[in-house]
Design an enzyme around this catalytic site. Sequence first.
Site, mmCIF file in Angstrom:
data_model
loop_
_atom_site.group_PDB
_atom_site.id
_atom_site.type_symbol
_atom_site.label_atom_id
_atom_site.label_comp_id
_atom_site.label_asym_id
_atom_site.label_seq_id
_atom_site.Cartn_x
_atom_site.Cartn_y
_atom_site.Cartn_z
ATOM 1 N N LYS A 103 8.604 -5.693 2.081
ATOM 2 C CA LYS A 103 8.565 -4.539 1.156
ATOM 3 C C LYS A 103 7.130 -4.261 0.689
ATOM 4 O O LYS A 103 6.262 -5.142 0.756
ATOM 5 C CB LYS A 103 9.484 -4.808 -0.035
ATOM 6 C CG LYS A 103 9.023 -5.915 -0.959
ATOM 7 C CD LYS A 103 10.097 -6.268 -1.980
ATOM 8 C CE LYS A 103 9.623 -7.390 -2.883
ATOM 9 N NZ LYS A 103 10.728 -8.000 -3.646
ATOM 10 N N TYR A 130 -22.847 -0.632 -14.436
ATOM 11 C CA TYR A 130 -22.416 0.081 -15.660
ATOM 12 C C TYR A 130 -22.535 -0.805 -16.891
ATOM 13 O O TYR A 130 -22.087 -1.953 -16.891
ATOM 14 C CB TYR A 130 -20.961 0.528 -15.527
ATOM 15 C CG TYR A 130 -20.778 1.728 -14.633
ATOM 16 C CD1 TYR A 130 -21.290 2.975 -15.001
ATOM 17 C CD2 TYR A 130 -20.090 1.616 -13.435
ATOM 18 C CE1 TYR A 130 -21.114 4.083 -14.181
ATOM 19 C CE2 TYR A 130 -19.905 2.720 -12.609
ATOM 20 C CZ TYR A 130 -20.418 3.948 -12.981
ATOM 21 O OH TYR A 130 -20.242 5.038 -12.178
HETATM 22 C C1 LIG Z 1 10.888 -9.467 -3.435
HETATM 23 C C2 LIG Z 1 12.188 -10.140 -3.296
HETATM 24 C C3 LIG Z 1 12.306 -11.363 -2.617
HETATM 25 C C4 LIG Z 1 11.107 -12.161 -2.150
HETATM 26 O O1 LIG Z 1 10.564 -12.880 -3.217
HETATM 27 P P1 LIG Z 1 9.354 -13.928 -2.949
HETATM 28 O O2 LIG Z 1 9.181 -14.585 -4.256
HETATM 29 O O3 LIG Z 1 8.174 -13.091 -2.572
HETATM 30 O O4 LIG Z 1 9.801 -14.802 -1.858
HETATM 31 C C5 LIG Z 1 13.575 -11.867 -2.405
HETATM 32 N N1 LIG Z 1 14.670 -11.229 -2.856
HETATM 33 C C6 LIG Z 1 14.595 -10.074 -3.536
HETATM 34 C C7 LIG Z 1 15.845 -9.437 -4.012
HETATM 35 C C8 LIG Z 1 13.358 -9.492 -3.799
HETATM 36 O O5 LIG Z 1 13.289 -8.355 -4.495
#
Ligand SMILES: *Cc1c(COP(=O)(O)O)cnc(C)c1O
Length: 341
Positions: free
Chosen positions: A33, A250
Amino acid sequence: MAHIVLHKNHLYHNLGLLSKKAGGIEKIFAVLKDNAYGHGLELIAKEINKAGAIRVIVRDLEEALKIQHYFKEILVLSEKPQNFKPISKIIFAINSIEALKNVPKNTTIALKVDTGMHRNGIKIDDIYSACKIIKEKLLDFHSIFTHFRSADELGSEYFWQKRNFQEVKLIYNNIKNTYLMRDVFFHSSNSAALLRCNEIEDDFARVGIAMYGYNTLPKGFHKEILKPVMELFGEKMSQRVLHVNQKIGYGGAYTAKKDMIVSFYDIGYGDGVLRFNGTGQLKTTNGCLILGKTSMDGMSIESCADKISIFNDLTSWSQYFNTIPYEFLVNLSSKIKREFV
Ligand SMILES: *Cc1c(COP(=O)(O)O)cnc(C)c1O
């Protein structure tokens, strides 16, 4: 140009270790994602496909459609299917009874159950009514899943949620026959949950941050060594001598204590690198000081190298910014060029 190098051998190292824990790479739901946690969706998809991954998780349908041809199953976490002609390998996470009622017929779904995080998902008691709707709407029922709120913390909360999920499994397996439902898959573990155990009790683990090389478990756990996949480089735009008592950038936030060679590199907060405001010390991979406040399109560093590694491990950077590697990674602009080495 500033660019991101993705270390292929590190990705394989992490995937190998995680697959071993999960009981095989087919038991991993690789989380891609948000542009693969900033690493580059298509690049990572292609590479883990070569490594044998068959299941992935994305944020929305747009991400799913970009990479669907590489994988057998793609779970979409945060989009409600509308006017969507079901594709059986694209699975939609369903987070409420309301959403379930609105899913188009025949859609493949994964039902999220709230076992204690209270963010998303149906109540445990609503599994019965959910099953009824699934049956009526001829939905393609892939799995039941949950998410832990404290898998990366010492303490008992993780075990409490795990027990609640065991109850979910029992309930489903009991009503399955009454409602003539099929067997479904179960999954609950994220990276931290997988890393703290030596095996999983479910069908799959959903692994994000650990695949990218960060072990977020605190001290007190046995910590497997993971290797960060991403390294960020900047390119020199100009070089000068900063004389003693001259200030740089800056607000003149840094004052030279001696004559020093400094260069300006082409990576700044406009690229999504969190902004260093000149307070305290922040160093590059090889220990060069970042001098003064970060600009939009660049930063000054005590170095004369043509190309500089800004970071290859975000542990100390995310501590400095009082955040987590996740936030740092996903903020990096998708415009920065990325390539595997
Ligand atoms: C993002 C997510 C994961 C992965 O989590 P990590 O801590 O990066 O392994 C797993 N399950 C769900 C529902 C998520 O939203």
